[in-house]
Design an enzyme around this catalytic site. Structure first.
Site, mmCIF file in Angstrom:
data_model
loop_
_atom_site.group_PDB
_atom_site.id
_atom_site.type_symbol
_atom_site.label_atom_id
_atom_site.label_comp_id
_atom_site.label_asym_id
_atom_site.label_seq_id
_atom_site.Cartn_x
_atom_site.Cartn_y
_atom_site.Cartn_z
ATOM 1 N N HIS A 274 0.814 -1.051 -0.037
ATOM 2 C CA HIS A 274 -0.070 -0.200 -0.083
ATOM 3 C C HIS A 274 0.825 1.303 0.173
ATOM 4 C CE1 HIS A 274 -3.979 -1.802 1.551
ATOM 5 N NE2 HIS A 274 -3.405 -2.496 0.306
ATOM 6 N N TYR B 144 4.027 6.646 9.896
ATOM 7 C CA TYR B 144 3.127 5.280 9.533
ATOM 8 C C TYR B 144 3.922 4.208 8.944
ATOM 9 C CZ TYR B 144 -1.085 2.783 8.565
ATOM 10 O OH TYR B 144 -2.125 1.848 8.555
HETATM 11 C C1 DHB Z 1 -5.446 -3.105 11.172
HETATM 12 C C2 DHB Z 1 -5.315 -2.810 12.434
HETATM 13 C C3 DHB Z 1 -4.901 -1.530 12.750
HETATM 14 O O1 DHB Z 1 -4.931 -1.238 14.127
HETATM 15 C C4 DHB Z 1 -4.618 -0.538 11.991
HETATM 16 O O2 DHB Z 1 -4.366 0.657 12.231
HETATM 17 C C5 DHB Z 1 -4.395 -0.838 10.635
HETATM 18 C C6 DHB Z 1 -4.934 -2.179 10.245
HETATM 19 C C7 DHB Z 1 -5.821 -4.380 10.603
HETATM 20 O O3 DHB Z 1 -6.163 -5.269 11.390
HETATM 21 O O4 DHB Z 1 -5.913 -4.608 9.544
#
Ligand code: DHB
Ligand code: FAD
Length: 389
Positions: free
Chosen positions: A72, A384
């Protein structure tokens, strides 16, 4: 029994450490309280930082991840009527990888089994002895039979409720905690994802997250009261609530279906310092917890493993204790940054029960700043995709 590194906990932290050590000829034994099926049945994280992906490659367990994961380049952020995209690739120079924790754990178990790695399941009453000496040992039992492992080092990878952290005397531990007044209700459903990228959505009814595992498997979360019971949420009620909290275009094309897993997780920020006591090292959830917004839990566990693995490698290969002596400080420096990011993103996106009009205005202003400032977006993207190790 005797080993070089005794690892308590057969979750992702313990397994990854064991597999990495194996690639350098360092012996370990993993002790897991539950069964393998139980560990694999826990549906948790889904987004991997590049550092994690790199570690999986280094551990020689990336084949399926490289073939089946999704890359992504960005994510959607929505708040009320505002929706925008954070472009990770453009702003931070890296994408993230979408591949479930269950799959990571499955691949690691498979690799440990292929290598005849020693993993004991159903262990009970693990006690760490003489952690302050150069000859620590563990005692435990399996089906009522007492056992003992002598080792050089103990890795406490036994999660938030494990024994490792509690073994460090209370007066030597400093704990920092923030408990959030809500949880996340998460579901897994055999439906196509609503969007090709994740959607983090703040709404007046509370937070929602649209995520995925593969083309046919979706993962969705909604903020819920802490005392809600997942059994009281029918599938229909879940889908209806999710639709109310996500942008209309997404709600209109959401494909619903039976939920094959439904559970509620509380949200907590927690750090214990230091992460080392003598020859006992704490890793992952045993030492720290983040609220899930931003997917930092599993990734921060992985950065601990990176520092500990390299410290142990230096010790066994070169006789240097520099890496293990620096472990706690190095790991904590990165942990606190992940704590900050997760706290920031959680505070921004959720509705708090005691929230004032002023607090809401602050969230809206912060969202507006994030929407319009490339600098703010870059800061988010950098965090991120994962800060460097
Ligand atoms: C997922 C969980 C999260 O806390 C997040 O920020 C992004 C994705 C997940 O379980 O896919
Ligand atoms: P764990 O996965 O907790 O593994 C610890 C292991 O130790 C367990 O298998 C446990 O059975 C074992 N153990 C415990 N005590 C003992 C003992 N005394 N003796 C032997 N073994 C023991 N992170 C995200 O990034 N995104 C998410 O969506 C997300 N969702 C989550 C949902 C829930 C319900 C929870 C609890 C966590 C979630 N996390 C999420 C966080 C992420 O899953 C964790 O950060 C990650 O599992 C940490 O891995 P770990 O190996 O350190 O700990």
């Amino acid at each position: 029994m005797k080993t070089q590194v005794a690892i308590i906990g057969g979750g992702p932290s313990g397994l990854l450490l064991s597999q990495l050590l194996y690639t350098k000829g360092i012996d370990s034994i993993v002790l897991e309280r539950k069964t393998k099926d139980y560990v694999l049945g826990r549906i948790r994280a889904g987004v991997l930082e590049r550092g994690f992906v790199q570690l999986m490659r280094e551990a020689g367990v990336s084949e399926r991840m490289d073939a089946e994961s999704f890359i992504h380049d960005g994510t959607q952020v929505s708040f009320g009527d505002t929706m925008f995209r954070i472009d990770f690739a453009k702003l931070a120079g890296h994408p993230v990888t979408v591949y479930g924790q269950t799959e990571v754990t499955r691949d690691l178990y498979h690799a440990r089994e292929q290598a005849n790695g020693k993993i004991e399941f159903n262990v009970e009453d693990v006690v760490i002895h003489d952690a302050k000496t150069s000859a620590p040992y563990l005692t435990y039992s399996v089906e009522g039979e007492a056992r003992r492992i002598a080792c050089d080092f103990v890795a406490g990878c036994d999660g938030f409720h494990g024994v490792s952290r509690q073994t460090i005397p209370k007066d030597l531990r400093r704990e920092y905690e923030k408990v959030y007044p809500f949880g996340w209700l998460g579901v897994l459903s055999e439906t196509p994802p609503v969007n090709h990228e994740l959607i983090y959505s703040g709404s007046e009814r509370g937070f929602a997250l649209c995520s995925m595992r593969n083309e046919k498997l979706s993962r969705y979360y909604i903020q819920c009261p802490l005392d809600d019971n997942p059994e009281d949420w029918s599938d229909a009620a879940f889908w209806a609530e999710l639709k109310r909290r996500i942008p209309k275009e997404a709600a209109d094309k959401l494909v619903t279906g039976p939920c094959i897993e439904k559970s509620i997780a509380p949200l907590r920020s927690f750090v214990t310092e230091p992460m080392r006591w003598g020859n006992l090292f704490l890793c992952g959830d045993a030492a720290h917890i983040v609220p899930p917004t931003g997917a930092k839990g599993l990734n921060t566990a992985a950065s601990d493993i990176h520092y500990l693995y390299n410290g142990l490698r230096e010790f066994y290969e070169h006789g240097s204790k520099a890496g293990i002596d620096a472990y706690s400080e190095k790991a904590l420096a990165r942990v606190w940054k992940a704590e900050r990011f997760s706290w920031w993103f959680s505070s921004l996106m959720h509705r708090f029960p005691d929230q004032t009009e002023f607090d809401l205005k602050m969230q809206i202003a912060e969202i507006e700043f994030l929407r319009t400032s490339e600098t703010a977006q870059r800061a988010m993207a950098e965090n991120y995709v994962g800060l460097p190790y």
